[in-house]
Design an enzyme around this catalytic site. Structure first.
Site, PDB file in Angstrom:
ATOM      1  N   HIS A  24      -7.774   9.469   4.900  1.00 53.29           N
ATOM      2  CA  HIS A  24      -7.248   8.435   5.802  1.00 53.29           C
ATOM      3  C   HIS A  24      -7.488   8.838   7.255  1.00 53.29           C
ATOM      4  CE1 HIS A  24      -4.547   7.830   2.208  1.00 53.29           C
ATOM      5  NE2 HIS A  24      -4.996   6.608   2.408  1.00 53.29           N
ATOM      6  N   GLY A  25      -7.673   7.846   8.107  1.00 51.72           N
ATOM      7  CA  GLY A  25      -7.744   8.112   9.548  1.00 51.72           C
ATOM      8  C   GLY A  25      -9.134   8.499  10.012  1.00 51.72           C
ATOM      9  N   HIS A  79      -9.715   4.759  -0.772  1.00 54.54           N
ATOM     10  CA  HIS A  79      -8.850   4.773   0.422  1.00 54.54           C
ATOM     11  C   HIS A  79      -9.660   5.413   1.551  1.00 54.54           C
ATOM     12  CE1 HIS A  79      -4.655   3.832  -1.105  1.00 54.54           C
ATOM     13  NE2 HIS A  79      -5.454   3.669  -2.149  1.00 54.54           N
ATOM     14  N   GLY A  80      -9.214   5.193   2.794  1.00 58.07           N
ATOM     15  CA  GLY A  80      -9.898   5.837   3.917  1.00 58.07           C
ATOM     16  C   GLY A  80     -11.276   5.264   4.178  1.00 58.07           C
ATOM     17  N   SER A  90     -12.415   3.667   6.820  1.00 58.58           N
ATOM     18  CA  SER A  90     -12.918   3.802   8.200  1.00 58.58           C
ATOM     19  C   SER A  90     -13.799   5.039   8.323  1.00 58.58           C
ATOM     20  CB  SER A  90     -11.751   3.953   9.179  1.00 58.58           C
ATOM     21  OG  SER A  90     -10.973   2.794   9.191  1.00 58.58           O
ATOM     22  N   ASP A 114       0.858  -1.194   0.000  1.00 56.86           N
ATOM     23  CA  ASP A 114       0.000   0.000   0.000  1.00 56.86           C
ATOM     24  C   ASP A 114       0.896   1.248   0.000  1.00 56.86           C
ATOM     25  OD1 ASP A 114      -2.379   1.455   0.216  1.00 56.86           O
ATOM     26  OD2 ASP A 114      -2.440   1.318   2.405  1.00 56.86           O
ATOM     27  N   HIS A 115       0.564   2.233  -0.818  1.00 54.41           N
ATOM     28  CA  HIS A 115       1.287   3.514  -0.884  1.00 54.41           C
ATOM     29  C   HIS A 115       2.796   3.355  -1.061  1.00 54.41           C
ATOM     30  CE1 HIS A 115      -2.141   6.113  -0.146  1.00 54.41           C
ATOM     31  NE2 HIS A 115      -2.532   5.278   0.795  1.00 54.41           N
ATOM     32  N   THR A 171      -7.934   2.031  10.124  1.00 53.64           N
ATOM     33  CA  THR A 171      -7.984   2.746  11.409  1.00 53.64           C
ATOM     34  C   THR A 171      -9.030   2.211  12.388  1.00 53.64           C
ATOM     35  OG1 THR A 171      -7.177   4.727  10.325  1.00 53.64           O
ATOM     36  CG2 THR A 171      -8.248   5.045  12.449  1.00 53.64           C
TER      37      THR A 171
HETATM   38  P1  13P Z   1      -8.364   4.091   7.047  1.00 58.32           P
HETATM   39  O1  13P Z   1      -7.230   3.872   7.998  1.00 58.32           O
HETATM   40  O2  13P Z   1      -8.935   5.471   7.148  1.00 58.32           O
HETATM   41  O3  13P Z   1      -9.388   3.013   7.139  1.00 58.32           O
HETATM   42  O4  13P Z   1      -7.735   4.028   5.570  1.00 58.32           O
HETATM   43  C1  13P Z   1      -6.882   2.985   5.219  1.00 58.32           C
HETATM   44  C2  13P Z   1      -6.243   3.281   3.914  1.00 58.32           C
HETATM   45  O5  13P Z   1      -6.786   3.967   3.068  1.00 58.32           O
HETATM   46  C3  13P Z   1      -4.923   2.705   3.653  1.00 58.32           C
HETATM   47  O6  13P Z   1      -4.383   3.102   2.427  1.00 58.32           O
END
Ligand code: 13P
Length: 286
Positions: free
Chosen positions: A184-185, A212-213, A215, A82-83, A237
């Protein structure tokens, strides 16, 4: 068994679902992801974000565990970087046996992002692996935690569908991470997603879209995004946060000594539950 991102996203496309892509930072995390996917008999993506999580565990250690356990799994598993921040990191993941890598050149100029991503696609092809890349910008730094409330400023970071189409045509990536309102987060305010944009990007690029993101997004929004062509959803997250809360609760009930092996088991139990709940939403299972 291990399969590539391209192959796992074909399953998602045929079933009109999204595959959960869970970031792992511990052995218990890997065990929890695979146990959840196997209990539900669903494909899953195990991913490691070296740029964010190398301080918790090295990619050499967790990557070998991810590949080994994915190979032995009874469900299709994609093992993904990832990334990915640079070629060395991408190459390290491919050497470890990852079946997919993300190259994140989203902070570079369009031309540099295209050139680097194309080079990563060529490298990954030699290993039979897939590539995800990113166009547009999402991340807590850009706006969420900075508390930006100017919607125009936030939307200026969103993925432009025409630019995305040009990017995919020039690079040949298998999947595209796009910005349409997720970060993210932890969200500092309720996310407002530009769901129509997803459909437009999907139509113009012809490739599966990655969110992405994950959560903090509602089940209803997940389903709407999947309808528009999101096929991979990154999620980390909330699984980590829920496991932390569960361990805290257990510790509050505990009298006397606390043993670390119990904490590890509680963490695994909690993560498995979060992962099962999440996979059910993405796979539209009851
Ligand atoms: P969250 O931690 O917000 O769930 O996102 C994870 C993510 O996008 C990892 O690339």
């Amino acid at each position: 068994m291990i399969i590539s991102l391209g192959a796992i996203l074909e399953i998602a496309e045929a079933r009109n679902i999204a595959i959960a892509a869970f970031n792992v930072t511990t052995l218990e995390g890997v065990e929890a992801v695979l146990a959840a996917a196997e209990e539900l008999n669903q494909p899953v993506i195990l991913q490691f974000a070296n740029a964010a999580h190398s301080g918790f565990i090295s990619m050499d250690v967790i990557g070998s565990v991810m590949v080994d356990m994915a190979e032995k799994s009874t469900v299709p598993v994609c093992v993904h970087l990832d990334h990915g921040a640079n070629f060395a990191e991408v190459q390290q993941a491919l050497e470890l046996g990852f079946s997919s890598v993300m190259y994140d050149g989203s902070t570079l100029s369009f031309a540099e992002n295209v050139a680097n991503t194309r080079a990563v696609v060529e490298l990954a092809e030699a290993y039979g692996a897939s590539v995800e890349a990113e166009i547009g910008s999402m991340g807590r730094e850009e706006f969420a935690s900075a508390g930006a409330d100017d919607q125009d400023e936030i939307e200026s970071c969103y993925t432009d569908p025409d630019q995305a189409a040009e990017f995919v045509a020039e690079t040949g990536v298998d999947a595209l991470a796009c910005s349409f309102g997720t970060v993210h987060g932890i969200y500092v305010k309720a996310p407002k997603l530009d769901i129509e944009r997803i459909g437009e990007i999907r139509e113009k690029t012809g490739v599966p879209i990655v969110m992405h993101g994950g959560s903090g997004i509602s089940d209803e929004d997940f389903r709407k995004c999947i309808e528009q062509g999101v096929r991979k959803i990154n999620f980390y997250t909330y699984a980590a946060k829920d496991a932390g809360a569960y361990i805290k609760e257990k510790l509050n009930q505990q009298e006397g000594n606390v043993y670390f092996h119990d904490i590890a088991v509680w963490g695994r139990e909690s993560m498995k539950k979060t992962y099962m709940d999440t996979i059910k939403v993405f796979s539209d299972l009851k």
